[in-house]
Design a protein around this motif. Sequence first.
Motif, PDB file in Angstrom:
ATOM      1  N   LEU A   1       1.972  10.919  16.778  1.00 46.52           N
ATOM      2  CA  LEU A   1       3.043  10.640  17.741  1.00 46.52           C
ATOM      3  C   LEU A   1       3.217  11.726  18.797  1.00 46.52           C
ATOM      4  CD1 LEU A   1       5.906   8.922  15.705  1.00 46.52           C
ATOM      5  CD2 LEU A   1       4.352   7.900  17.367  1.00 46.52           C
ATOM      6  N   SER A   2       3.281  13.002  18.337  1.00 45.92           N
ATOM      7  CA  SER A   2       3.506  14.051  19.346  1.00 45.92           C
ATOM      8  C   SER A   2       2.179  14.626  19.810  1.00 45.92           C
ATOM      9  CB  SER A   2       4.416  15.143  18.773  1.00 45.92           C
ATOM     10  OG  SER A   2       3.786  15.785  17.716  1.00 45.92           O
ATOM     11  N   MET A   3       1.869  14.308  21.062  1.00 48.93           N
ATOM     12  CA  MET A   3       0.604  14.752  21.666  1.00 48.93           C
ATOM     13  C   MET A   3       0.864  15.096  23.123  1.00 48.93           C
ATOM     14  SD  MET A   3      -2.160  11.978  20.262  1.00 48.93           S
ATOM     15  CE  MET A   3      -1.175  10.603  20.786  1.00 48.93           C
ATOM     16  N   PRO A   4      -0.005  15.954  23.711  1.00 48.61           N
ATOM     17  CA  PRO A   4       0.141  16.235  25.138  1.00 48.61           C
ATOM     18  C   PRO A   4      -0.402  15.064  25.980  1.00 48.61           C
ATOM     19  CG  PRO A   4      -1.723  17.441  24.245  1.00 48.61           C
ATOM     20  CD  PRO A   4      -1.082  16.727  23.095  1.00 48.61           C
ATOM     21  N   VAL A   5      -0.237  15.164  27.272  1.00 51.54           N
ATOM     22  CA  VAL A   5      -0.691  14.186  28.276  1.00 51.54           C
ATOM     23  C   VAL A   5      -0.004  12.826  28.095  1.00 51.54           C
ATOM     24  CG1 VAL A   5      -2.634  13.120  29.492  1.00 51.54           C
ATOM     25  CG2 VAL A   5      -2.936  15.363  28.376  1.00 51.54           C
ATOM     26  N   MET A   6      -0.343  12.131  27.014  1.00 56.58           N
ATOM     27  CA  MET A   6       0.345  10.872  26.723  1.00 56.58           C
ATOM     28  C   MET A   6       0.614  10.824  25.223  1.00 56.58           C
ATOM     29  SD  MET A   6      -0.876   6.896  27.043  1.00 56.58           S
ATOM     30  CE  MET A   6      -0.625   6.517  28.754  1.00 56.58           C
ATOM     31  N   ASP A   7       1.889  10.753  24.861  1.00 55.62           N
ATOM     32  CA  ASP A   7       2.199  10.802  23.422  1.00 55.62           C
ATOM     33  C   ASP A   7       2.066   9.415  22.784  1.00 55.62           C
ATOM     34  OD1 ASP A   7       4.482   9.397  24.040  1.00 55.62           O
ATOM     35  OD2 ASP A   7       5.876  11.045  23.618  1.00 55.62           O
ATOM     36  N   GLY A   8       2.284   9.374  21.470  1.00 59.31           N
ATOM     37  CA  GLY A   8       2.088   8.152  20.707  1.00 59.31           C
ATOM     38  C   GLY A   8       2.979   7.007  21.176  1.00 59.31           C
ATOM     39  N   TRP A   9       4.236   7.338  21.528  1.00 57.31           N
ATOM     40  CA  TRP A   9       5.165   6.289  21.967  1.00 57.31           C
ATOM     41  C   TRP A   9       4.693   5.649  23.266  1.00 57.31           C
ATOM     42  CZ3 TRP A   9       8.087   5.038  18.170  1.00 57.31           C
ATOM     43  CH2 TRP A   9       8.571   6.007  17.276  1.00 57.31           C
ATOM     44  N   ALA A  10       4.257   6.494  24.202  1.00 60.57           N
ATOM     45  CA  ALA A  10       3.777   5.982  25.488  1.00 60.57           C
ATOM     46  C   ALA A  10       2.513   5.148  25.274  1.00 60.57           C
ATOM     47  CB  ALA A  10       3.497   7.141  26.442  1.00 60.57           C
ATOM     48  N   PHE A  11       1.681   5.595  24.343  1.00 57.31           N
ATOM     49  CA  PHE A  11       0.457   4.835  24.053  1.00 57.31           C
ATOM     50  C   PHE A  11       0.800   3.449  23.514  1.00 57.31           C
ATOM     51  CE2 PHE A  11      -2.580   3.262  20.948  1.00 57.31           C
ATOM     52  CZ  PHE A  11      -3.728   3.167  21.722  1.00 57.31           C
ATOM     53  N   LEU A  12       1.766   3.416  22.561  1.00 56.50           N
ATOM     54  CA  LEU A  12       2.159   2.129  21.964  1.00 56.50           C
ATOM     55  C   LEU A  12       2.685   1.166  23.035  1.00 56.50           C
ATOM     56  CD1 LEU A  12       3.860   3.325  18.645  1.00 56.50           C
ATOM     57  CD2 LEU A  12       1.803   1.905  18.821  1.00 56.50           C
ATOM     58  N   ALA A  13       3.434   1.723  23.982  1.00 56.20           N
ATOM     59  CA  ALA A  13       3.991   0.887  25.057  1.00 56.20           C
ATOM     60  C   ALA A  13       2.875   0.353  25.946  1.00 56.20           C
ATOM     61  CB  ALA A  13       4.993   1.707  25.875  1.00 56.20           C
ATOM     62  N   ALA A  14       1.918   1.240  26.301  1.00 57.00           N
ATOM     63  CA  ALA A  14       0.797   0.831  27.159  1.00 57.00           C
ATOM     64  C   ALA A  14      -0.066  -0.211  26.457  1.00 57.00           C
ATOM     65  CB  ALA A  14      -0.033   2.061  27.535  1.00 57.00           C
ATOM     66  N   GLN A  15      -0.259  -0.003  25.174  1.00 58.38           N
ATOM     67  CA  GLN A  15      -1.083  -0.936  24.400  1.00 58.38           C
ATOM     68  C   GLN A  15      -0.432  -2.330  24.361  1.00 58.38           C
ATOM     69  OE1 GLN A  15      -1.091  -0.392  20.199  1.00 58.38           O
ATOM     70  NE2 GLN A  15      -2.845  -1.748  19.845  1.00 58.38           N
ATOM     71  N   ALA A  16       0.892  -2.333  24.186  1.00 59.77           N
ATOM     72  CA  ALA A  16       1.606  -3.608  24.081  1.00 59.77           C
ATOM     73  C   ALA A  16       1.539  -4.406  25.376  1.00 59.77           C
ATOM     74  CB  ALA A  16       3.058  -3.342  23.694  1.00 59.77           C
ATOM     75  N   SER A  17       1.353  -3.687  26.511  1.00 59.23           N
ATOM     76  CA  SER A  17       1.330  -4.403  27.797  1.00 59.23           C
ATOM     77  C   SER A  17      -0.094  -4.740  28.243  1.00 59.23           C
ATOM     78  CB  SER A  17       2.042  -3.562  28.863  1.00 59.23           C
ATOM     79  OG  SER A  17       1.333  -2.354  29.052  1.00 59.23           O
ATOM     80  N   ASP A  18      -1.064  -4.462  27.387  1.00 61.25           N
ATOM     81  CA  ASP A  18      -2.459  -4.768  27.749  1.00 61.25           C
ATOM     82  C   ASP A  18      -3.006  -5.803  26.754  1.00 61.25           C
ATOM     83  OD1 ASP A  18      -5.192  -4.870  28.170  1.00 61.25           O
ATOM     84  OD2 ASP A  18      -5.388  -2.696  28.497  1.00 61.25           O
ATOM     85  N   PRO A  19      -3.111  -7.079  27.206  1.00 61.31           N
ATOM     86  CA  PRO A  19      -3.507  -8.160  26.268  1.00 61.31           C
ATOM     87  C   PRO A  19      -4.879  -7.957  25.645  1.00 61.31           C
ATOM     88  CG  PRO A  19      -2.741  -9.031  28.387  1.00 61.31           C
ATOM     89  CD  PRO A  19      -2.888  -7.573  28.568  1.00 61.31           C
ATOM     90  N   SER A  20      -5.741  -7.121  26.293  1.00 58.10           N
ATOM     91  CA  SER A  20      -7.086  -6.955  25.735  1.00 58.10           C
ATOM     92  C   SER A  20      -7.062  -6.084  24.482  1.00 58.10           C
ATOM     93  CB  SER A  20      -8.020  -6.344  26.792  1.00 58.10           C
ATOM     94  OG  SER A  20      -7.637  -5.009  27.061  1.00 58.10           O
ATOM     95  N   ILE A  21      -6.031  -5.305  24.279  1.00 56.48           N
ATOM     96  CA  ILE A  21      -6.009  -4.402  23.119  1.00 56.48           C
ATOM     97  C   ILE A  21      -4.733  -4.522  22.286  1.00 56.48           C
ATOM     98  CG2 ILE A  21      -7.598  -2.638  24.015  1.00 56.48           C
ATOM     99  CD1 ILE A  21      -5.126  -1.077  25.015  1.00 56.48           C
TER     100      ILE A  21
END
Lengths: 512, 125
Positions: free
Chosen positions: B60-80
């Motif tokens: 979850l806690s990472m630099p550049v893009m953390d786990g929460w931001a990744f989960l949000a981006a993933q949810a908005s991309d139908p391919s993944i």
Amino acid sequence: MTSDKAKILIVDDRREDRVALAGIFANTDYEAVTATSGRDALWQLLRSDFAVILLDAHMPGMDGFELAAIIKQRERSRYTPILFLTAAGADMGALYRAYSVGAVDFLVKPIDPDVVQAKVAIFVQLFEKDRRIHAQAIALQAAERRQRDIEIAEQRLQSERRYRNLAEAIPEIVWTASPDGTARYFNQRWRDYTGLPLATSIDRGLTAALHPEDVEPTVVAWGGAIASGRGCQAEGRLRRHDGVYRWHLVRTAPERDGAGQLVGWIGTCTDCDDLKRAQGAAEAAVRARDDFLSTAAHELRTPLMALLLQLENLRSLLPEELGVLGRFDKALRHTRRMTSLVDHLLDVSRIMVGKLRLEPERFDLVEAVREVADRLGDEAARAGCSLEIAGELARGDWDRLRIEQVVTNLLSNAIRYAPGRPIEMSVAAVDDAVLLTVRDHGPGIAPADQRRIFERFERAVSARQLGGLGVGLYITREIVEAHGGTIAVTSGFGAGATFTVRLPNLRLLAVA
Amino acid sequence: MPMTPLHSILVVEDDPDIRDVVGDVLALRGYRVTCAGHGLEALEILRATAEKPRLILLDLSMPVMDGWAFLAAQASDPSIDAIPVVVMTAVPTLTAPYPGTACTRTLRKPIALADLIHAIRDVCP
């Protein structure tokens, strides 16, 4: 004393006698006052002091004897001499009676003016002498009072001078103010420190040198002191003559006279800048230490986790026939112990910054105790401790991981401090709470240590005897208190120790 | 120990030691492992490869893009957005599932080997 002339009082009911008598004194330098009756005489005696009273013995109504008796009873006229006037041929009884009521002499009518004048003159002389003595006494008293006033004023001046000298001699800023808070005086130290002229200081008071940011709190504290009549204390920065601000402790105390009346204020300003800086540095050092502790614990945790996972991974790869599994398990145990120490450090730093958060869920405390006992079973067996758990289902809403940590801490302490002896644990529902007890049969805890052991970095025995950070019971207490519970220990020296945790739970379900 | 490649797993973790050991553990058990140091790198890898991984292990806690931001981006991309995610966290209060994301499970740090293997077998048998 209304008039300078001495007065004599003539009391006679007969007009011709009064006129004749007054006529006798017409050319003297004293004043003859006449009264027609006893009542009139008493009235005159109230208004003035008389050198002598010439009193007709026979008067209608109140006679001379009665009047004399009253005159002698009165404080003001008690010592006024009375000359009785009697008719010729009066009996001796009347004369005796006259003397007995306080007459000093008597005159027989018809009166010889020379004799009357001579006798009266003597009493007037006496009266005047008395009056002079009295006046002298008063003058003397007034002179003495003046002298005393001068002495008192001199003393006051001296004490004020001494007080000022004292104020000038001490290396602290001293000032005084009138009861309403207006500045009256600042000592030399103030003038040297601030470099301000006295007039400016008197005019503007402390604010003449106070840091703008410190004016308001100081004024508020000062206002409160003036309103309540009690002293106050405030901290503020005072500007030195070279523009440097230094922290001062400003104290004021009320000055009261003998009757308790507020007569002014005495104030001091003590330079506490160095102390304040040292305090700030000490606080910063403590903060830096806590930050370091937290960072260190966090940083240690990650590689430890990698190490632990790698060791477990390796162990899963090792064939049993190699005969090293036992040694591997030891390495795992050491790593787990290290992880647990680091977790303790992390918990302590969380507690210190108030970040210990609970995640309550419903579970059975007896089941949790059994689970912890299972987990520590090997350790207990190695130490030669048998574990006994008693209790019925005791469900409640608590943070399961944290409560397991409490049980783990208490049980591993018992194993560590009382090896080779049985350990009894029990869970019991009481009213709206659950009681958890952990009882060992070790050496016990001395009364003096019983409170101390729940503090940070404390333990009952020296660090060299037993390992650990000395934070286990501190963390335990913090977790229990975060749940609104309490923890206590009872112990007789040499008779083991019993730790009792009380966990409140309003939604408790105790089923047999 | 299975030696034929099983499923592919993407490990997203900023600490190189953890990334390395988790990858090692999984590779030893026959999984094909790809690693990313933060969320953005993970997204780039996911979008660049045609064959999507069966599972994402996410810190979850990472630099550049953390786990929460990744989960949000993933949810908005139908391919993944359909790839299941297992979150690794040291914070005990953060237990899955997180509604609206692909995260169905959490692994509590420090991660025990047995728990890790169990979680993975559970999500992609």
